[in-house]
Design a protein around this motif. Structure first.
Motif, mmCIF file in Angstrom:
data_model
loop_
_atom_site.group_PDB
_atom_site.id
_atom_site.type_symbol
_atom_site.label_atom_id
_atom_site.label_comp_id
_atom_site.label_asym_id
_atom_site.label_seq_id
_atom_site.Cartn_x
_atom_site.Cartn_y
_atom_site.Cartn_z
ATOM 1 N N SER A 17 14.399 10.166 0.228
ATOM 2 C CA SER A 17 13.543 10.027 1.208
ATOM 3 C C SER A 17 12.555 8.658 1.050
ATOM 4 C CB SER A 17 12.421 11.247 1.712
ATOM 5 O OG SER A 17 13.358 12.494 1.885
ATOM 6 N N ARG A 65 17.819 13.354 10.834
ATOM 7 C CA ARG A 65 17.442 13.019 9.347
ATOM 8 C C ARG A 65 16.194 12.239 9.494
ATOM 9 N NH1 ARG A 65 20.742 9.465 6.770
ATOM 10 N NH2 ARG A 65 21.475 8.526 8.725
ATOM 11 N N ASN A 82 14.885 11.028 5.903
ATOM 12 C CA ASN A 82 15.209 12.086 4.903
ATOM 13 C C ASN A 82 16.916 11.951 4.748
ATOM 14 O OD1 ASN A 82 12.794 12.800 4.716
ATOM 15 N ND2 ASN A 82 12.833 14.316 6.583
ATOM 16 N N SER A 83 17.152 12.451 3.524
ATOM 17 C CA SER A 83 18.745 12.674 3.587
ATOM 18 C C SER A 83 19.437 11.315 3.573
ATOM 19 C CB SER A 83 19.441 13.630 4.517
ATOM 20 O OG SER A 83 18.765 14.791 4.365
ATOM 21 N N LYS A 85 21.650 7.866 3.474
ATOM 22 C CA LYS A 85 22.905 7.753 2.862
ATOM 23 C C LYS A 85 23.018 6.413 2.537
ATOM 24 C CE LYS A 85 24.538 11.292 6.292
ATOM 25 N NZ LYS A 85 25.227 11.459 7.510
#
Length: 118
Positions: A17, A65, A82-83, A85
């Motif tokens: 994050s 996200r 968040n999360s 990639k």
């Protein structure tokens, strides 16, 4: 004159994050604020926006996200990511539609790098 102070970018591992902040200053009236991003070799794209009344809009790729918020008294917009990639890697630009000396238009900050990599 309009100035933006952006902070919060950096390097993070996938699944991690980050929280971006952008404070606007100057003799301005802020309308919509938000974030755009540009990855290498790609066009700048919208990430999320928030109106002065709190209505939000997100790109499909970040829904669920990322969360955008703002503090009007501080003239600041935030992006909680968040999360994360690897495909979120990009330069993130603060955006504001604002009025300065009776002229209204779109303005962008200088950008902050977000890199998602293991």
């Amino acid at each position: 004159q309009v100035q933006f102070v952006e902070s919060g970018g950096g390097l993070v591992q996938p699944g991690g994050s980050l929280k971006l902040s952008c404070a606007a200053s100057g003799s301005i009236f802020l309308y919509t604020m938000g974030w755009y991003r540009q990855a290498p070799g790609k066009q700048r794209e919208l990430v999320a926006t928030i109106s002065s009344g709190g209505n939000t809009n997100y790109a499909d790729s970040v829904k669920g996200r990322f969360t955008i918020s703002r503090e009007n008294a501080k003239r600041t917009v935030y992006l909680q990511m968040n999360s994360l990639k690897p495909e979120d890697t990009a330069v993130y630009y603060c955006y504001a539609n604002l009025e300065v000396t009776i002229r209204r238009g779109d303005y962008w900050g200088q950008g902050t790098q977000v890199t998602v990599s293991s």
